[in-house]
Design a protein around this motif. Structure first.
Motif, PDB file in Angstrom:
ATOM      1  N   UNK A 119      26.348 -42.888  20.248  1.00  0.00           N
ATOM      2  CA  UNK A 119      24.948 -43.249  20.070  1.00  0.00           C
ATOM      3  C   UNK A 119      24.549 -42.865  18.652  1.00  0.00           C
ATOM      4  N   UNK A 120      23.700 -43.656  18.062  1.00  0.00           N
ATOM      5  CA  UNK A 120      23.264 -43.371  16.701  1.00  0.00           C
ATOM      6  C   UNK A 120      21.792 -43.679  16.500  1.00  0.00           C
ATOM      7  N   UNK A 121      21.287 -43.282  15.347  1.00  0.00           N
ATOM      8  CA  UNK A 121      19.898 -43.561  14.963  1.00  0.00           C
ATOM      9  C   UNK A 121      19.926 -44.699  13.944  1.00  0.00           C
ATOM     10  N   UNK A 122      19.165 -45.769  14.226  1.00  0.00           N
ATOM     11  CA  UNK A 122      19.160 -46.963  13.373  1.00  0.00           C
ATOM     12  C   UNK A 122      17.731 -47.308  12.959  1.00  0.00           C
ATOM     13  N   UNK A 123      17.626 -47.908  11.780  1.00  0.00           N
ATOM     14  CA  UNK A 123      16.300 -48.314  11.289  1.00  0.00           C
ATOM     15  C   UNK A 123      16.439 -49.444  10.286  1.00  0.00           C
ATOM     16  N   UNK A 124      15.560 -50.430  10.391  1.00  0.00           N
ATOM     17  CA  UNK A 124      15.453 -51.472   9.370  1.00  0.00           C
ATOM     18  C   UNK A 124      14.308 -51.175   8.409  1.00  0.00           C
ATOM     19  N   UNK A 125      13.485 -50.194   8.747  1.00  0.00           N
ATOM     20  CA  UNK A 125      12.300 -49.890   7.935  1.00  0.00           C
ATOM     21  C   UNK A 125      12.498 -48.682   7.029  1.00  0.00           C
ATOM     22  N   UNK A 126      13.463 -47.849   7.373  1.00  0.00           N
ATOM     23  CA  UNK A 126      13.642 -46.602   6.625  1.00  0.00           C
ATOM     24  C   UNK A 126      15.104 -46.425   6.229  1.00  0.00           C
ATOM     25  N   UNK A 194      19.003 -52.964  20.506  1.00  0.00           N
ATOM     26  CA  UNK A 194      19.231 -53.500  19.153  1.00  0.00           C
ATOM     27  C   UNK A 194      18.156 -54.480  18.701  1.00  0.00           C
ATOM     28  N   UNK A 195      17.586 -55.243  19.642  1.00  0.00           N
ATOM     29  CA  UNK A 195      16.556 -56.217  19.287  1.00  0.00           C
ATOM     30  C   UNK A 195      15.262 -55.554  18.846  1.00  0.00           C
ATOM     31  N   UNK A 196      15.064 -54.303  19.254  1.00  0.00           N
ATOM     32  CA  UNK A 196      13.810 -53.619  18.912  1.00  0.00           C
ATOM     33  C   UNK A 196      13.858 -52.981  17.525  1.00  0.00           C
ATOM     34  N   UNK A 197      15.033 -52.869  16.942  1.00  0.00           N
ATOM     35  CA  UNK A 197      15.166 -52.127  15.671  1.00  0.00           C
ATOM     36  C   UNK A 197      14.212 -52.636  14.589  1.00  0.00           C
ATOM     37  N   UNK A 198      14.061 -53.954  14.407  1.00  0.00           N
ATOM     38  CA  UNK A 198      13.137 -54.420  13.362  1.00  0.00           C
ATOM     39  C   UNK A 198      11.665 -54.087  13.641  1.00  0.00           C
ATOM     40  N   UNK A 199      11.337 -53.811  14.913  1.00  0.00           N
ATOM     41  CA  UNK A 199       9.929 -53.646  15.295  1.00  0.00           C
ATOM     42  C   UNK A 199       9.487 -52.191  15.427  1.00  0.00           C
ATOM     43  N   UNK A 202      12.382 -46.135  14.185  1.00  0.00           N
ATOM     44  CA  UNK A 202      13.751 -45.680  14.435  1.00  0.00           C
ATOM     45  C   UNK A 202      14.126 -46.051  15.864  1.00  0.00           C
ATOM     46  N   UNK A 203      15.408 -46.299  16.094  1.00  0.00           N
ATOM     47  CA  UNK A 203      15.890 -46.591  17.453  1.00  0.00           C
ATOM     48  C   UNK A 203      17.183 -45.834  17.696  1.00  0.00           C
TER      49      UNK A 203
END
Length: 279
Positions: A119-126, A194-199, A202-203
């Motif tokens: 499991x990891x922490x993902x972000x498209x905003x940061x 994964x679909x929520x990452x852009x919105x 952090x996920x």
């Protein structure tokens, strides 16, 4: 005349016995062929690729035929295994299996760990974990075992403080004493994370779903070192755990050929390796 009748009777008896023998041999062969067919169940992700690349070749040498069933959600594979429509499933970690077994009264058993996408922490905003601020939205899984997993990661990062006596497998938001900042949790079904990452800001997403979405583990801002209860596994029906096919599957996972694939195939980069791997 009696002699001829006796000879005819004996010939008929021989043909009848021969016919029965042929039928028994045919039935036996059909049963053996069926027993050599193994049906594996998965959810979308890398574990089916591990089997196709490194486990199936080993099993084929032993005479097995492998079939694959891919399920669209994380609920079906354990029910399918319990009812007998598949022989093995590979998609879950220990905490999830134990919780699911308890809730649904299923007689399933873990037999071996497999290389696990953490499991990891993902972000498209940061670009950094240091960007966390009040009001941020953090997406986490909505099932109890993986909520616990996500919260333990956030505790490790210093984003939350948990009660000292929390239970590792069942820790929940109720066990949070404080937060680094006042952020908001968004609970989402695992496969949809994964679909929520852009919105969201952090996920926290399980690695198999990151890979099935086309992202890479290396795109994470943080990857866990999964403890035993969050390492993925091979599950079978408990009544089957000592059968030859289970031993053959375990042998395949422990083979040098499989280890080499995990170590050299770029698609398995970043995977946590089980203890039986040679260091």
């Amino acid at each position: 005349m009696k002699k001829w009748l006796w000879m005819i009777s004996m010939l008929l008896l021989v043909f009848t016995v021969s016919g029965c023998g042929t039928n028994q041999t045919s039935t036996s062969s059909a049963h053996e062929e069926k027993s050599k067919t193994l049906v594996f169940g998965f959810t979308p992700g890398p574990y089916i690729d591990q089997v196709k690349k490194g486990i199936e070749p080993h099993l084929k040498k032993k005479g097995y035929t492998i079939r694959y069933v891919e399920f669209n959600d994380i609920i079906q594979p354990n029910f399918a295994l319990a009812e007998g429509s598949i022989d093995v499933n590979i998609f879950q970690h220990t905490a999830y299996l134990e919780n699911f077994k308890k809730e649904n009264k299923l007689d399933l058993t873990e037999v071996i760990k497999v290389p696990t996408a953490p499991m990891g922490v993902y972000s498209d905003k940061h670009d950094s974990l240091d960007d966390l601020k009040a009001g941020d939205k953090i997406a986490i899984p909505n099932d109890p075992p993986n909520i616990a997993r996500a919260l333990r990661i956030l505790e490790h990062l210093g984003w939350v403080q948990l009660k000292p006596d929390y239970k590792p497998i069942s820790v929940s938001e109720r066990d949070i004493i404080s937060r680094k900042v006042n952020f908001t949790f968004v609970e989402v079904e695992q496969a949809q994370l994964p679909r929520t990452i852009p919105d969201v800001d952090y996920a926290l997403v399980n690695g198999n779903f990151i890979l099935s979405s086309g992202r890479k583990l290396s795109s994470s801002l943080y990857l866990e070192n999964p403890p035993f209860e969050y390492q993925n596994l091979v599950a079978v029906r408990t009544k089957d755990k000592d059968k030859p096919f289970v031993k053959d599957i375990m042998e395949a996972y422990k083979s040098p050929e499989f280890q080499k694939i995990i170590e050299t195939d770029p698609s398995f980069e970043g995977f946590h390796r089980p203890n039986y791997f040679q260091q």
